[in-house]
Write a protein that holds these residues in place. Structure first.
Motif, mmCIF file in Angstrom:
data_model
loop_
_atom_site.group_PDB
_atom_site.id
_atom_site.type_symbol
_atom_site.label_atom_id
_atom_site.label_comp_id
_atom_site.label_asym_id
_atom_site.label_seq_id
_atom_site.Cartn_x
_atom_site.Cartn_y
_atom_site.Cartn_z
ATOM 1 N N LEU A 166 -0.737 5.483 -0.964
ATOM 2 C CA LEU A 166 -0.786 6.753 -1.690
ATOM 3 C C LEU A 166 -0.451 6.559 -3.168
ATOM 4 C CD1 LEU A 166 0.989 9.100 0.881
ATOM 5 C CD2 LEU A 166 -1.392 9.280 0.143
ATOM 6 N N LEU A 167 0.431 5.612 -3.456
ATOM 7 C CA LEU A 167 0.813 5.359 -4.848
ATOM 8 C C LEU A 167 -0.361 4.852 -5.684
ATOM 9 C CD1 LEU A 167 4.304 3.690 -4.285
ATOM 10 C CD2 LEU A 167 3.877 5.903 -5.358
ATOM 11 N N ASN A 168 -1.401 4.354 -5.021
ATOM 12 C CA ASN A 168 -2.574 3.843 -5.733
ATOM 13 C C ASN A 168 -3.608 4.921 -6.034
ATOM 14 O OD1 ASN A 168 -1.680 1.134 -5.810
ATOM 15 N ND2 ASN A 168 -2.369 0.804 -3.706
ATOM 16 N N VAL A 169 -3.357 6.158 -5.579
ATOM 17 C CA VAL A 169 -4.282 7.262 -5.858
ATOM 18 C C VAL A 169 -3.913 7.856 -7.214
ATOM 19 C CG1 VAL A 169 -5.203 9.464 -5.060
ATOM 20 C CG2 VAL A 169 -4.463 7.742 -3.391
ATOM 21 N N PRO A 170 -4.797 7.786 -8.209
ATOM 22 C CA PRO A 170 -4.439 8.246 -9.561
ATOM 23 C C PRO A 170 -4.177 9.748 -9.628
ATOM 24 C CG PRO A 170 -6.416 6.865 -9.582
ATOM 25 C CD PRO A 170 -6.146 7.213 -8.157
ATOM 26 N N SER A 171 -3.339 10.138 -10.551
ATOM 27 C CA SER A 171 -3.085 11.555 -10.799
ATOM 28 C C SER A 171 -4.381 12.246 -11.202
ATOM 29 C CB SER A 171 -2.047 11.710 -11.909
ATOM 30 O OG SER A 171 -1.839 13.077 -12.208
ATOM 31 N N GLY A 172 -4.608 13.439 -10.671
ATOM 32 C CA GLY A 172 -5.830 14.173 -10.967
ATOM 33 C C GLY A 172 -6.960 13.870 -10.012
ATOM 34 N N GLN A 173 -6.749 12.925 -9.082
ATOM 35 C CA GLN A 173 -7.755 12.594 -8.083
ATOM 36 C C GLN A 173 -7.186 12.831 -6.688
ATOM 37 O OE1 GLN A 173 -9.723 8.806 -8.643
ATOM 38 N NE2 GLN A 173 -9.483 8.894 -10.866
ATOM 39 N N VAL A 174 -8.075 12.860 -5.692
ATOM 40 C CA VAL A 174 -7.642 13.070 -4.311
ATOM 41 C C VAL A 174 -8.248 11.992 -3.424
ATOM 42 C CG1 VAL A 174 -7.323 15.556 -4.553
ATOM 43 C CG2 VAL A 174 -9.560 14.660 -3.865
ATOM 44 N N THR A 175 -7.713 11.888 -2.216
ATOM 45 C CA THR A 175 -8.212 10.943 -1.227
ATOM 46 C C THR A 175 -8.244 11.647 0.123
ATOM 47 O OG1 THR A 175 -7.919 8.717 -0.313
ATOM 48 C CG2 THR A 175 -5.918 10.012 -0.680
ATOM 49 N N THR A 176 -8.565 10.915 1.181
ATOM 50 C CA THR A 176 -8.567 11.484 2.529
ATOM 51 C C THR A 176 -7.717 10.611 3.441
ATOM 52 O OG1 THR A 176 -10.509 10.239 3.276
ATOM 53 C CG2 THR A 176 -10.907 12.368 2.195
ATOM 54 N N TYR A 177 -7.328 11.182 4.570
ATOM 55 C CA TYR A 177 -6.547 10.427 5.545
ATOM 56 C C TYR A 177 -7.325 9.199 6.019
ATOM 57 C CZ TYR A 177 -3.958 14.844 5.728
ATOM 58 O OH TYR A 177 -3.237 15.970 5.399
ATOM 59 N N SER A 178 -8.626 9.357 6.210
ATOM 60 C CA SER A 178 -9.429 8.233 6.692
ATOM 61 C C SER A 178 -9.517 7.129 5.644
ATOM 62 C CB SER A 178 -10.829 8.710 7.092
ATOM 63 O OG SER A 178 -11.466 9.380 6.025
ATOM 64 N N HIS A 179 -9.578 7.487 4.367
ATOM 65 C CA HIS A 179 -9.598 6.469 3.315
ATOM 66 C C HIS A 179 -8.278 5.706 3.259
ATOM 67 C CE1 HIS A 179 -13.039 8.602 0.936
ATOM 68 N NE2 HIS A 179 -13.494 7.787 1.866
ATOM 69 N N ILE A 180 -7.178 6.420 3.470
ATOM 70 C CA ILE A 180 -5.878 5.747 3.491
ATOM 71 C C ILE A 180 -5.798 4.805 4.689
ATOM 72 C CG2 ILE A 180 -3.389 6.082 3.748
ATOM 73 C CD1 ILE A 180 -4.402 6.759 0.981
ATOM 74 N N ALA A 181 -6.331 5.234 5.836
ATOM 75 C CA ALA A 181 -6.339 4.369 7.019
ATOM 76 C C ALA A 181 -7.109 3.082 6.730
ATOM 77 C CB ALA A 181 -6.955 5.108 8.207
ATOM 78 N N GLU A 182 -8.226 3.196 6.034
ATOM 79 C CA GLU A 182 -8.991 2.006 5.650
ATOM 80 C C GLU A 182 -8.199 1.145 4.671
ATOM 81 O OE1 GLU A 182 -12.623 3.494 4.093
ATOM 82 O OE2 GLU A 182 -13.345 4.263 6.026
ATOM 83 N N ALA A 183 -7.492 1.793 3.754
ATOM 84 C CA ALA A 183 -6.740 1.060 2.734
ATOM 85 C C ALA A 183 -5.610 0.232 3.340
ATOM 86 C CB ALA A 183 -6.170 2.029 1.701
ATOM 87 N N VAL A 184 -5.041 0.695 4.458
ATOM 88 C CA VAL A 184 -3.955 -0.060 5.094
ATOM 89 C C VAL A 184 -4.487 -1.011 6.156
ATOM 90 C CG1 VAL A 184 -2.268 1.749 4.619
ATOM 91 C CG2 VAL A 184 -3.456 1.730 6.831
ATOM 92 N N GLY A 185 -5.818 -1.128 6.244
ATOM 93 C CA GLY A 185 -6.422 -2.105 7.140
ATOM 94 C C GLY A 185 -6.526 -1.683 8.583
ATOM 95 N N ASN A 186 -6.432 -0.370 8.849
ATOM 96 C CA ASN A 186 -6.513 0.108 10.231
ATOM 97 C C ASN A 186 -7.300 1.413 10.258
ATOM 98 O OD1 ASN A 186 -6.135 0.631 12.929
ATOM 99 N ND2 ASN A 186 -3.958 0.114 12.919
ATOM 100 N N PRO A 187 -8.631 1.334 10.095
ATOM 101 C CA PRO A 187 -9.438 2.552 9.947
ATOM 102 C C PRO A 187 -9.413 3.489 11.145
ATOM 103 C CG PRO A 187 -10.824 0.600 10.211
ATOM 104 C CD PRO A 187 -9.431 0.109 9.986
ATOM 105 N N LYS A 188 -9.007 2.998 12.314
ATOM 106 C CA LYS A 188 -8.950 3.858 13.497
ATOM 107 C C LYS A 188 -7.618 4.608 13.623
ATOM 108 C CE LYS A 188 -12.210 1.147 16.277
ATOM 109 N NZ LYS A 188 -12.420 0.422 17.565
#
Length: 241
Positions: A166-188
């Motif tokens: 989450l700390l890598n998501v820039p201010s003024g932008q948004v992400t999704t739970y699924s994108h975070i799951a991919e970012a931590v190496g566990n998309p499921k």
């Protein structure tokens, strides 16, 4: 199938999920009373500690042992501060801020209890002066180039990985739970990621307010959806300034 539909309609969750919730609550109570993980698993009707581990990982995003420790050996300082988002309760140890929450939705006592209950085995001392410089930096009241409020992330390894993503998501932008799951190496592991995001103890600084559902819907926010909207609007205005 008919019973499951009727149960889900009246209770709001499936029978299986409801049973898991009851089992988890009973297991938490046993761990609070110093039962071992093996004893807790058997007393909760589970086949072994592995099943207990899976249950906690799914719903708490941490292992039973990590849940049982819950701040043991930590000296935690706390204080109340006025911020752009109203009154905030801030908690920190010697190495950095470990908790930050808001009172607008819950009230001050409930917000304080919410954070304290995450680390009930810690030792607490009201000392806002020890936190003031970090808080002023965190909310932009002190402008020191390259300076950030230090964070002490107290959580299970999986939780910390999610919070770091989450700390890598820039201010003024948004992400999704699924994108975070991919970012931590566990998309499921979208559900576990959602749980870890919901357990984020340092709101605003760890920007869980930037996480949305895949559909673009706001999703939930621990400190209330009005607070989430206010944070996103504030960051949007800052990025356009």
């Amino acid at each position: 199938a008919h019973f499951q539909r009727v149960f889900s309609r009246w209770v709001g969750v499936s029978p299986k999920r409801y049973q898991q919730y009851l089992t988890l609550g009973h297991a938490k109570s046993l761990l609070h009373n110093q039962f071992s993980t093996v004893e807790t698993a058997h007393a909760s009707g589970l086949s072994g500690s592995g099943r207990l581990h899976d249950l906690f990982l799914r719903w708490e995003a941490m292992s039973p042992g990590e849940y049982a420790k819950r701040g043991a050996g930590l000296k935690i300082y706390w204080g109340w501060f006025d911020t752009a988002f109203g009154r905030a309760i801030v908690m920190g140890a010697d190495r950095g801020i470990c908790g930050l929450g808001f009172a607008a939705e819950l009230g001050e006592q409930a917000a304080f209890d919410d954070l304290r209950d995450r680390w009930p085995n810690g030792k607490y001392e009201e000392a806002p002066e020890r936190l003031d410089a970090w808080v002023q930096t965190a909310f932009g009241n002190i402008d020191i180039a390259g300076t950030k409020a230090p964070l002490l992330l107290i959580g299970a390894p999986f939780q910390v990985k999610v919070w770091e993503a989450l700390l890598n998501v820039p201010s003024g932008q948004v992400t999704t739970y699924s994108h975070i799951a991919e970012a931590v190496g566990n998309p499921k592991a979208v559900r576990a990621v959602g749980t870890a995001i919901g357990r984020n103890p340092v709101s605003w600084l760890i920007p869980c307010h930037r996480a949305l559902r895949k559909t673009g819907a706001m999703g939930g926010y621990h400190w209330g959806l009005p607070m989430k909207r206010a944070m996103l609007a504030y960051e949007g205005a800052q990025s356009e300034a």
